[in-house]
Write an enzyme that holds these catalytic residues in place. Structure first.
Site, PDB file in Angstrom:
ATOM      1  CG  ASP A  76      66.369  60.969  24.507  1.00 44.46           C
ATOM      2  OD1 ASP A  76      67.008  61.059  25.574  1.00 44.46           O
ATOM      3  OD2 ASP A  76      66.879  60.583  23.431  1.00 44.46           O
ATOM      4  CE  LYS A  93      68.399  63.817  23.356  1.00 50.29           C
ATOM      5  NZ  LYS A  93      68.790  62.911  22.253  1.00 50.29           N
ATOM      6  CG  HIS A 142      68.088  57.659  29.197  1.00 54.88           C
ATOM      7  ND1 HIS A 142      67.424  58.724  29.770  1.00 54.88           N
ATOM      8  CD2 HIS A 142      68.546  58.108  28.006  1.00 54.88           C
ATOM      9  CE1 HIS A 142      67.471  59.756  28.956  1.00 54.88           C
ATOM     10  NE2 HIS A 142      68.162  59.421  27.878  1.00 54.88           N
TER      11      HIS A 142
HETATM   12 FE   LIG Z   1      68.939  60.489  26.174  1.00 54.73          FE
END
Ligand SMILES: [Fe+2]
Length: 246
Positions: free
Chosen positions: A110, A113, A162
């Site tokens: 992630d 992000k 993902h």
């Molecule tokens: Fe994600």
């Protein structure tokens, strides 16, 4: 041949034999020194490789922790998902279970992000269509951020893919089935398991047994059936132990 000549010949043969033996012994000692030097070189190389690998792991964990520090709710989500994912990979029995690059990908999934504003990422009300589109860009942002980091290798495919789904309805590329990299398919299962077994603002955590039913229900739609079959061979206690160890 006279007896004297015969004695001389034996004596000179003995001398030559002794010389040859001394040369052989010297050659043997030289070879042993070469072997010892080579062993030392290999040992030093191994130590340097281990140091390099440790520094990679430290760097990746630092980056992963920096990403997670933003979200108090997820806690050690990346580390749990990495641990669950590696356990799943071992159950499937593929070489990704041995790959530090894949584990790095799990930890950094992630990282993109960082490109999504807090006001959107932590918004308590429903997201607008534009906001949701921005959230959905995080796998692409992440793979762009890591594009030139060579040591991450295939781990970067986990970052990009993902959120793909087995039935092709995921994002960012809408990949379907086995065109989704295996490590990303493994990750998707581990990620769902952790999401379901972690408290969220809008619902309490499920037990691993309840989460298993929900994850298995997604076999063939959200998840790769062979990954789910491998997951179903791992007892809940294993995941509890992995979670407790962090
Ligand atoms: Fe994600």
């Amino acid at each position: 041949m006279s007896p004297i000549t015969g004695v001389e010949t034996v004596a000179s043969l003995r001398v030559r034999l002794e010389q040859t033996e001394r040369q052989m012994a010297a050659r043997q000692r030289q070879l042993e020194r070469y072997a010892a030097d080579l062993r030392e070189v290999f040992k030093q190389d191994r130590i340097r490789a281990q140091e390099l690998r440790r520094s990679y792991i430290t760097t990746v964990r630092a980056l992963s922790n920096a990403v997670e520090a933003r979200d108090a709710y997820t806690g050690k989500h990346a580390e749990r998902v990495a641990a669950y994912g590696m356990e799943l990979a071992r159950a499937i029995g593929v070489e990704i279970a041995e790959s530090p690059q894949i584990e790095f990908g799990f930890l950094l999934h992630d990282v993109g992000k960082v490109g999504v504003p807090d006001a959107i990422l932590f918004k308590s009300s429903a997201l607008t269509e534009e906001e949701y589109a921005l959230v959905r860009r995080h796998p692409v942002i992440g793979s762009e951020i890591l594009r030139d980091v060579e040591f991450l290798g295939e781990g970067k495919l986990v970052v990009r893919h993902h959120h793909e789904r087995w039935d092709g309805s995921g994002y960012p590329d809408g990949l379907r089935g086995e065109t989704i990299p295996l490590a990303a398919r493994v990750f998707a299962c581990a990620d769902a398991l952790d999401a379901l077994t972690t408290d969220r603002p809008y619902r309490p955590a499920s037990s691993f047994a309840v989460a298993r039913r929900e994850v298995c229900a997604g076999s063939g739609t959200q998840f790769d059936p062979s990954v789910i079959a491998a997951y179903d061979r791992i007892p809940d206690e294993t995941f509890e132990r992995l979670r407790g160890a962090l």
